[in-house]
Design an enzyme around this catalytic site. Structure first.
Site, PDB file in Angstrom:
ATOM      1  N   HIS A  57      50.282 -27.987 -22.281  1.00  0.00           N
ATOM      2  CA  HIS A  57      50.684 -27.038 -23.325  1.00  0.00           C
ATOM      3  C   HIS A  57      51.670 -25.976 -22.833  1.00  0.00           C
ATOM      4  CE1 HIS A  57      46.952 -28.847 -24.806  1.00  0.00           C
ATOM      5  NE2 HIS A  57      47.515 -28.721 -26.009  1.00  0.00           N
ATOM      6  N   SER A 114      47.229 -19.380 -16.427  1.00  0.00           N
ATOM      7  CA  SER A 114      47.203 -19.872 -17.808  1.00  0.00           C
ATOM      8  C   SER A 114      47.451 -18.755 -18.810  1.00  0.00           C
ATOM      9  CB  SER A 114      45.850 -20.512 -18.097  1.00  0.00           C
ATOM     10  OG  SER A 114      45.668 -21.658 -17.306  1.00  0.00           O
ATOM     11  N   ALA A 132      46.297 -14.825 -15.030  1.00  0.00           N
ATOM     12  CA  ALA A 132      46.197 -15.441 -16.350  1.00  0.00           C
ATOM     13  C   ALA A 132      46.404 -14.407 -17.446  1.00  0.00           C
ATOM     14  CB  ALA A 132      44.842 -16.115 -16.508  1.00  0.00           C
TER      15      ALA A 132
END
Length: 161
Positions: A57, A114, A132
């Site tokens: 993604h 992420s 993240a």
């Protein structure tokens, strides 16, 4: 070739590149021994070095240069325009002629957590770590650990002896 891969003929793939299903690659370059996760898009004029891992993604836009041994976590977004607009001065939809790509550089050995967003015109230094969910708005020094919105230096990695 798998029917769920969209890889344009203009893509330069190195040796032993591992590609997941449901990816979109066009006009980019991917180095040897790199792994690209599912639902990743890498646009034209972007470069990913050797031995990198680009997790699922993630969006790597035009003008992004990722050096060797870089880890990109899930759902990382790169931006290549500081002032995006839908329409040009005359009112019509913008085209490529209406804007200039702004470069981004991720130096070797860096890791990006992420859910991070990396704005254009920044350099993420060698072996730096972006926490993240961070929003990187300015350069990250080599070996720095940064986090937050906007990302700020928390500390520096120390060399183990």
């Amino acid at each position: 070739m798998n029917e769920f891969l969209c890889i344009a003929p203009s893509v330069k793939l190195g040796k032993n590149v591992k590609l997941s299903q449901f990816i979109n690659l066009y006009g980019c370059e991917i180095g040897d021994d790199t792994k690209i996760g599912a639902f990743v898009e890498i646009q034209k004029n972007a470069r990913v070095g050797r031995c990198c891992k680009i997790s699922s993604h993630t969006f790597v836009c035009e003008g992004v240069d990722i050096e060797d041994n870089v880890f990109i976590g899930h759902n990382v977004t790169f931006v290549n325009d500081s002032y995006p607009r839908a329409t040009a001065t005359g009112g019509g939809l913008q085209s490529e002629a209406d804007w200039k790509v702004e470069k981004t550089l991720v130096k070797k050995g860096a890791s990006i957590g992420s859910g991070s967003t990396i704005l254009s015109k920044v350099t993420i230094g060698e072996n730096a770590i972006v926490g993240a969910g961070s929003v990187v708005t300015k350069d990250v020094p080599a070996s720095a650990i940064v986090a937050g919105n906007p990302a700020k230096v928390l500390r520096f990695l120390t060399q183990e002896k």
